[in-house]
Write an enzyme that holds these catalytic residues in place. Structure first.
Site, PDB file in Angstrom:
ATOM      1  CD  GLU A 101      88.618 -46.364  23.541  1.00 33.09           C
ATOM      2  OE1 GLU A 101      89.548 -46.078  22.764  1.00 33.09           O
ATOM      3  OE2 GLU A 101      88.660 -46.090  24.757  1.00 33.09           O
ATOM      4  CG  ASN A 143      98.307 -44.318  21.381  1.00 37.14           C
ATOM      5  OD1 ASN A 143      97.305 -43.632  21.447  1.00 37.14           O
ATOM      6  ND2 ASN A 143      98.258 -45.634  21.229  1.00 37.14           N
ATOM      7  CG  ASP A 196     103.072 -45.307  23.730  1.00 34.39           C
ATOM      8  OD1 ASP A 196     102.513 -45.270  22.606  1.00 34.39           O
ATOM      9  OD2 ASP A 196     102.716 -46.095  24.620  1.00 34.39           O
ATOM     10  CB  SER A 209     101.692 -48.093  21.204  1.00 39.14           C
ATOM     11  OG  SER A 209     100.897 -47.156  21.905  1.00 39.14           O
ATOM     12  CG  ASP A 228      95.141 -46.921  20.843  1.00 36.90           C
ATOM     13  OD1 ASP A 228      95.922 -47.725  21.376  1.00 36.90           O
ATOM     14  OD2 ASP A 228      94.891 -45.805  21.315  1.00 36.90           O
ATOM     15  CG  ASN A 282      98.355 -49.749  23.090  1.00 38.95           C
ATOM     16  OD1 ASN A 282      99.359 -50.360  23.401  1.00 38.95           O
ATOM     17  ND2 ASN A 282      98.371 -48.472  22.726  1.00 38.95           N
TER      18      ASN A 282
END
Length: 150
Positions: A56, A67, A69, A71, A73, A80
């Protein structure tokens, strides 16, 4: 005529500070995870947790990824903001009841607590795409090579 060298040096130094990652060494992470009782938690070994962190974030505690969308991380486990933490930028379910910025803390306690909550759900580590791609079903014992936890 003024020289631009001092300005360029100042700009370069600022860029270095902004892009500097807070990395944790693999065995140091293993020790922290072991101390927080993650070895065997919900059936996952320390090797699986270490693989997850590498897949990750490459062990980058301060990593933030935006991201498509909108959002983000956060942290070593790339948790998220849409579901698990509150970034105060967009709607969040905030299932972990934590500020996303807390997931960037070097002591990792907020990240570990939230990751435990995520893994305790029905999807387990399948919540993370990179775990499914790079860790699931693979031999992972080498992640603990040379780490002395006692």
């Amino acid at each position: 005529m003024m020289t631009r060298a001092p300005l360029l040096i100042t700009v370069a130094c600022c860029l270095l500070v902004v892009t500097q990652a807070a990395l944790i060494r693999r065995c140091d992470l293993a020790k922290v995870l072991h101390e927080q009782d993650l070895d065997g938690f919900e059936g996952y070994s320390l090797s699986e947790w270490i693989c997850l962190a590498f897949a990750e974030s490459k062990f980058n505690i301060s990593k933030v990824n935006e991201n498509v969308d909108g959002s983000r991380d956060y942290g070593i486990f790339q948790i998220n903001s849409h579901y698990w933490c509150n970034d105060y930028r967009s709607h969040s379910e905030n299932y972990c009841h934590v500020d996303c910025e807390d997931l960037l803390e070097p002591n990792l306690l907020s990240s570990i607590s939230c990751a435990k909550k995520m893994v305790s759900g029905a999807r387990g580590m399948r919540n993370w795409l990179n775990w499914r791609l790079f860790c699931a079903g693979r031999p992972l014992s080498y992640w603990m090579t040379g780490c002395h936890l006692n």
